[in-house]
Design an enzyme around this catalytic site. Structure first.
Site, short mmCIF file in Angstrom:
data_model
loop_
_atom_site.label_atom_id
_atom_site.label_comp_id
_atom_site.label_asym_id
_atom_site.label_seq_id
_atom_site.Cartn_x
_atom_site.Cartn_y
_atom_site.Cartn_z
CB SER A 143 -0.97 0.00 1.19
OG SER A 143 -2.03 0.89 0.97
CB SER A 145 -0.59 4.04 -4.24
OG SER A 145 -1.52 3.04 -3.88
CG ASP A 193 -4.86 -0.96 0.89
OD1 ASP A 193 -4.82 -1.92 1.66
OD2 ASP A 193 -4.79 -1.08 -0.35
CE1 TYR A 245 -8.06 -4.79 -5.13
CE2 TYR A 245 -9.91 -3.69 -6.18
CZ TYR A 245 -9.18 -3.98 -5.05
OH TYR A 245 -9.57 -3.48 -3.83
#
Length: 410
Positions: A143, A145, A193, A245
């Site tokens: 995570s 980003s 996240d 995803y």
């Protein structure tokens, strides 16, 4: 040998990242920033792809962080630079915040730009100079980003004079960051996240009910039990916006609609068989994973609260099997890391994160860490793959403003 990964009682690594951001800001702008805000990457102990199905997740924050050294501007211009691993600064083109729109910014700059775009909708569009530095591995499923986005969000809010956010405000910021990720960057992520980066605390895992936003901090002291969480970064990159995803998410949403449910969270374990029977074949594995994964989160939390941490291994194993066979998001690199870790003494192991690459985690005895690390590294070498990156993960603090120890103005 795995890299050391200091916990929050030893804040040296966190201070170093902040100092790097301040130094880079001074080099870029010739003055001190107004402040530094940072946010961590995360490991999800268990509860994968349940967040966008209104389910349960169980992450903890890493000591690895992204720091944003920032100063306010009065011209609605956003400048963003990032300090690379090679010590070089990469600067994005200056952006006028009122002119930002989805798909208008490419590459890494889309993440801070997306946050600024969302906050402009909240009336926060003054402008800022931001310089980023950090050590969250990119493309590792940890995570990075979201750590960047959360750090930038707190920086822009702080520069606008907003007070330190309370729990309700952190939940709102998490939704803003999700909005930026979904609608500006174009990645269909859930809330796991962002919430983990913002709300985790040291020495705990965050038991989050995504639907309600309620969260409990569950004690997680692996070292006291003679155990460690070993992170195995396969160094195979993935991208949620370019991978399967989105397909998985759409599949679960379609299944919920066919069943007349708001989300798959509404299927209990006792109703799973009947629900699967009512669905087309291609959707059944997705639903089976989400429902059983939610139950695994609940089971792990129960064991942790009973101080039976060493017993969660089989649940980690079952989670990986479900993601490999039902959700079909694992990779040969992840499967090999998990298999070799188990064969060499891990109590349990699973891939973590969105899948299609990234990292695996293994629950290991402290005495077995080096053995498992060496075995996985050799297995990768034998397969002709790039050596994995490994480290022991320590549950650490969530995002916040850094103290003025690195030369930033208050």
């Amino acid at each position: 040998m795995p890299e050391s990964s200091p916990g929050d009682p030893n804040a040296a690594a966190r201070s170093r990242i902040s100092a790097e951001a301040v130094a880079a800001f001074r080099a870029t702008h010739g003055r001190a920033p107004d402040g530094v805000w940072s946010a961590p990457g995360r490991v999800n102990l268990i509860g994968e792809h349940t967040d966008y199905n209104d389910g349960f997740v169980l992450p903890f924050a890493l000591p690895h962080r992204i720091a944003a050294a920032a100063a306010a501007r009065d011209d609605q211009i956003l400048t963003v630079s990032t300090l690379g691993d090679d010590g070089r600064l990469q600067a994005a083109d200056p952006m006028r915040i009122p002119d930002l729109s989805p798909d208008a910014v490419e590459g890494w700059a889309a993440y801070p730009a997306g946050v600024a775009w969302v906050l402009a909708g909240q009336g926060i569009d003054r402008g800022a100079d931001i310089v980023l530095a950090g050590n969250v591995p990119s493309g590792a499923g940890l995570s990075s980003s979201h750590a960047l986005e959360c750090a930038v969000a707190l920086a822009l809010l702080g520069l606008a004079g907003r007070a330190e956010p309370d729990v309700a405000q952190l939940n709102e910021i998490a939704r803003w960051v999700q909005h930026a990720e979904n609608d500006f960057v174009g990645a269909p992520t859930g809330l796991l996240d962002q919430t983990a980066s913002l709300r985790c605390t040291a020495s705990h895992v965050l038991f989050l009910d995504v639907r309600s936003g309620h969260a409990d901090q569950v004690p997680f002291d692996a070292a006291a039990a003679g155990l460690q969480i070993l992170v195995i970064d396969t160094r195979t990159k993935h991208s949620h916006s370019e991978s399967g995803y989105g397909e998985r998410r759409k599949g679960t949403e379609r299944a919920a609609a066919l069943l007349g449910l708001k989300a798959l969270r509404d299927i209990g374990s006792d109703a799973l068989a009947a629900s699967l029977a009512a669905l087309p074949d291609e959707l059944r594995p997705l639903v089976r994973h989400v429902v059983t994964e939610n139950q695994r989160v609940l089971d792990v939390v129960e064991l942790l609260r009973a101080d039976r941490l060493a017993e969660i291994g089989p649940l980690l194993d079952a989670s990986h099997t479900s993601m490999r066979d039902d959700y079909r998001i694992s990779t040969p690199e992840l499967d090999l890391a998990v298999e070799v870790a188990r064969d060499n003494g891990a109590l349990g192991a699973r891939m973590t994160g969105g899948g299609f690459g990234g990292s695996a985690i293994a629950l290991v005895r402290e005495s077995d860490v080096d053995t498992i690390d060496a075995a996985v590294t050799k297995a990768y070498e034998d397969a002709g793959w790039r050596a994995p990156r490994t480290f022991v993960a320590v549950p650490s603090a969530g995002a916040g403003r850094e103290p003025d120890t690195a030369g930033a103005s208050q």
